[in-house]
Write a protein that holds these residues in place. Structure first.
Motif, PDB file in Angstrom:
ATOM      1  N   GLN A   8       0.849  -1.179   0.000  1.00  0.00           N
ATOM      2  CA  GLN A   8       0.000   0.000   0.000  1.00  0.00           C
ATOM      3  C   GLN A   8       0.884   1.228   0.000  1.00  0.00           C
ATOM      4  N   SER A   9       0.629   2.146  -0.903  1.00  0.00           N
ATOM      5  CA  SER A   9       1.360   3.405  -0.933  1.00  0.00           C
ATOM      6  C   SER A   9       0.354   4.537  -1.133  1.00  0.00           C
ATOM      7  N   ARG A  10       0.025   5.195  -0.049  1.00  0.00           N
ATOM      8  CA  ARG A  10      -0.925   6.321  -0.159  1.00  0.00           C
ATOM      9  C   ARG A  10      -0.291   7.439  -0.984  1.00  0.00           C
ATOM     10  N   GLU A  11       1.032   7.616  -0.864  1.00  0.00           N
ATOM     11  CA  GLU A  11       1.716   8.671  -1.607  1.00  0.00           C
ATOM     12  C   GLU A  11       1.582   8.448  -3.115  1.00  0.00           C
ATOM     13  N   LYS A  12       1.750   7.208  -3.559  1.00  0.00           N
ATOM     14  CA  LYS A  12       1.615   6.880  -4.976  1.00  0.00           C
ATOM     15  C   LYS A  12       0.173   6.552  -5.337  1.00  0.00           C
ATOM     16  N   GLN A  46     -12.667  -9.093  -8.533  1.00  0.00           N
ATOM     17  CA  GLN A  46     -13.980  -8.658  -9.020  1.00  0.00           C
ATOM     18  C   GLN A  46     -14.371  -7.301  -8.431  1.00  0.00           C
ATOM     19  N   CYS A  47     -14.077  -7.079  -7.163  1.00  0.00           N
ATOM     20  CA  CYS A  47     -14.395  -5.785  -6.553  1.00  0.00           C
ATOM     21  C   CYS A  47     -13.600  -4.660  -7.206  1.00  0.00           C
ATOM     22  N   VAL A  48     -12.339  -4.914  -7.521  1.00  0.00           N
ATOM     23  CA  VAL A  48     -11.519  -3.906  -8.204  1.00  0.00           C
ATOM     24  C   VAL A  48     -12.081  -3.655  -9.602  1.00  0.00           C
ATOM     25  N   ARG A  49     -12.487  -4.714 -10.298  1.00  0.00           N
ATOM     26  CA  ARG A  49     -13.125  -4.533 -11.620  1.00  0.00           C
ATOM     27  C   ARG A  49     -14.389  -3.676 -11.495  1.00  0.00           C
ATOM     28  N   SER A  50     -15.176  -3.927 -10.459  1.00  0.00           N
ATOM     29  CA  SER A  50     -16.400  -3.145 -10.250  1.00  0.00           C
ATOM     30  C   SER A  50     -16.078  -1.685  -9.974  1.00  0.00           C
ATOM     31  N   MET A  51     -15.031  -1.435  -9.197  1.00  0.00           N
ATOM     32  CA  MET A  51     -14.601  -0.059  -8.939  1.00  0.00           C
ATOM     33  C   MET A  51     -14.165   0.604 -10.243  1.00  0.00           C
ATOM     34  N   GLU A  52     -13.460  -0.142 -11.073  1.00  0.00           N
ATOM     35  CA  GLU A  52     -13.005   0.383 -12.362  1.00  0.00           C
ATOM     36  C   GLU A  52     -14.210   0.747 -13.239  1.00  0.00           C
ATOM     37  N   ALA A  74      -4.370  -1.762  -8.033  1.00  0.00           N
ATOM     38  CA  ALA A  74      -5.347  -0.707  -8.315  1.00  0.00           C
ATOM     39  C   ALA A  74      -4.801   0.643  -7.905  1.00  0.00           C
ATOM     40  N   LYS A  75      -5.171   1.651  -8.679  1.00  0.00           N
ATOM     41  CA  LYS A  75      -4.850   3.035  -8.341  1.00  0.00           C
ATOM     42  C   LYS A  75      -6.176   3.799  -8.259  1.00  0.00           C
ATOM     43  N   PRO A  76      -6.793   3.758  -7.068  1.00  0.00           N
ATOM     44  CA  PRO A  76      -8.097   4.404  -6.928  1.00  0.00           C
ATOM     45  C   PRO A  76      -7.990   5.928  -6.965  1.00  0.00           C
ATOM     46  N   ARG A  77      -9.093   6.540  -7.356  1.00  0.00           N
ATOM     47  CA  ARG A  77      -9.169   8.004  -7.255  1.00  0.00           C
ATOM     48  C   ARG A  77      -9.053   8.355  -5.772  1.00  0.00           C
ATOM     49  N   GLU A  78      -8.581   9.558  -5.495  1.00  0.00           N
ATOM     50  CA  GLU A  78      -8.334   9.951  -4.106  1.00  0.00           C
ATOM     51  C   GLU A  78      -9.557   9.729  -3.221  1.00  0.00           C
ATOM     52  N   GLU A  79     -10.728  10.085  -3.721  1.00  0.00           N
ATOM     53  CA  GLU A  79     -11.939   9.940  -2.912  1.00  0.00           C
ATOM     54  C   GLU A  79     -12.355   8.482  -2.720  1.00  0.00           C
ATOM     55  N   ALA A  80     -11.754   7.557  -3.478  1.00  0.00           N
ATOM     56  CA  ALA A  80     -12.083   6.136  -3.362  1.00  0.00           C
ATOM     57  C   ALA A  80     -10.955   5.324  -2.713  1.00  0.00           C
ATOM     58  N   PHE A  81      -9.890   5.999  -2.284  1.00  0.00           N
ATOM     59  CA  PHE A  81      -8.737   5.274  -1.738  1.00  0.00           C
ATOM     60  C   PHE A  81      -9.116   4.477  -0.494  1.00  0.00           C
ATOM     61  N   ARG A  85      -8.813   0.558   0.064  1.00  0.00           N
ATOM     62  CA  ARG A  85      -7.975   0.073   1.164  1.00  0.00           C
ATOM     63  C   ARG A  85      -8.758  -0.888   2.050  1.00  0.00           C
ATOM     64  N   LEU A  86     -10.025  -0.577   2.304  1.00  0.00           N
ATOM     65  CA  LEU A  86     -10.873  -1.459   3.102  1.00  0.00           C
ATOM     66  C   LEU A  86     -11.066  -2.809   2.407  1.00  0.00           C
ATOM     67  N   LEU A  87     -11.239  -2.786   1.106  1.00  0.00           N
ATOM     68  CA  LEU A  87     -11.367  -4.030   0.340  1.00  0.00           C
ATOM     69  C   LEU A  87     -10.120  -4.900   0.501  1.00  0.00           C
ATOM     70  N   PHE A  88      -8.950  -4.322   0.286  1.00  0.00           N
ATOM     71  CA  PHE A  88      -7.705  -5.086   0.403  1.00  0.00           C
ATOM     72  C   PHE A  88      -7.485  -5.564   1.838  1.00  0.00           C
ATOM     73  N   TRP A  89      -7.850  -4.728   2.819  1.00  0.00           N
ATOM     74  CA  TRP A  89      -7.708  -5.105   4.225  1.00  0.00           C
ATOM     75  C   TRP A  89      -8.600  -6.299   4.550  1.00  0.00           C
ATOM     76  N   ALA A  90      -9.836  -6.299   4.036  1.00  0.00           N
ATOM     77  CA  ALA A  90     -10.758  -7.410   4.295  1.00  0.00           C
ATOM     78  C   ALA A  90     -10.218  -8.717   3.715  1.00  0.00           C
ATOM     79  N   VAL A  91      -9.667  -8.662   2.505  1.00  0.00           N
ATOM     80  CA  VAL A  91      -9.091  -9.860   1.888  1.00  0.00           C
ATOM     81  C   VAL A  91      -7.865 -10.317   2.676  1.00  0.00           C
ATOM     82  N   GLU A  92      -7.025  -9.373   3.075  1.00  0.00           N
ATOM     83  CA  GLU A  92      -5.850  -9.717   3.888  1.00  0.00           C
ATOM     84  C   GLU A  92      -6.271 -10.365   5.212  1.00  0.00           C
ATOM     85  N   THR A  93      -7.308  -9.826   5.834  1.00  0.00           N
ATOM     86  CA  THR A  93      -7.811 -10.394   7.085  1.00  0.00           C
ATOM     87  C   THR A  93      -8.289 -11.823   6.877  1.00  0.00           C
TER      88      THR A  93
END
Length: 112
Positions: A8-12, A46-52, A74-81, A85-93
């Protein structure tokens, strides 16, 4: 063993996950560890595809699914970061819970 890594890179503005390998708990096609990890990885893809499709990403997602390897970036728009992040965190969990239930068959790493 399955190795899962998350970056995860919030800066990038980039989030990514990669799963490699096979659990080896049971024979291919009958392995509950591989099945669980696969479901989680495919859900993320699939969730990333849906976001796209909803215009929530800055650019096209990179999704690679090939025998024994899944890569989702994924490189989400700032308002969708935070949403991404929650999606990736849930999968990691989910993968961490799987690794606790089946120690020695899946390893989860967090890069940043």
């Amino acid at each position: 063993m399955i190795t899962a890594s998350f970056e995860q890179s919030r800066e990038k503005g980039i989030l990514s996950m990669e799963l490699r390998g096979h659990a080896g708990f049971a024979e291919l096609g009958k392995d509950p560890v591989c099945a669980g990890a696969s479901v989680l990885a495919m859900t993320a893809a699939q969730c990333v595809r849906s976001m796209e499709q909803a215009g929530r990403l800055q650019k096209k997602a990179h999704i690679l699914i090939r025998g024994g390897r899944v890569l989702v970036t994924a490189k989400p728009r700032e308002e969708a970061f935070d949403e991404a992040r929650l999606l990736f965190w849930a999968v990691e969990t989910g993968l961490r819970l799987l690794s606790e239930a089946y120690p020695g068959y899946i390893q989860v790493k967090k890069e940043k």
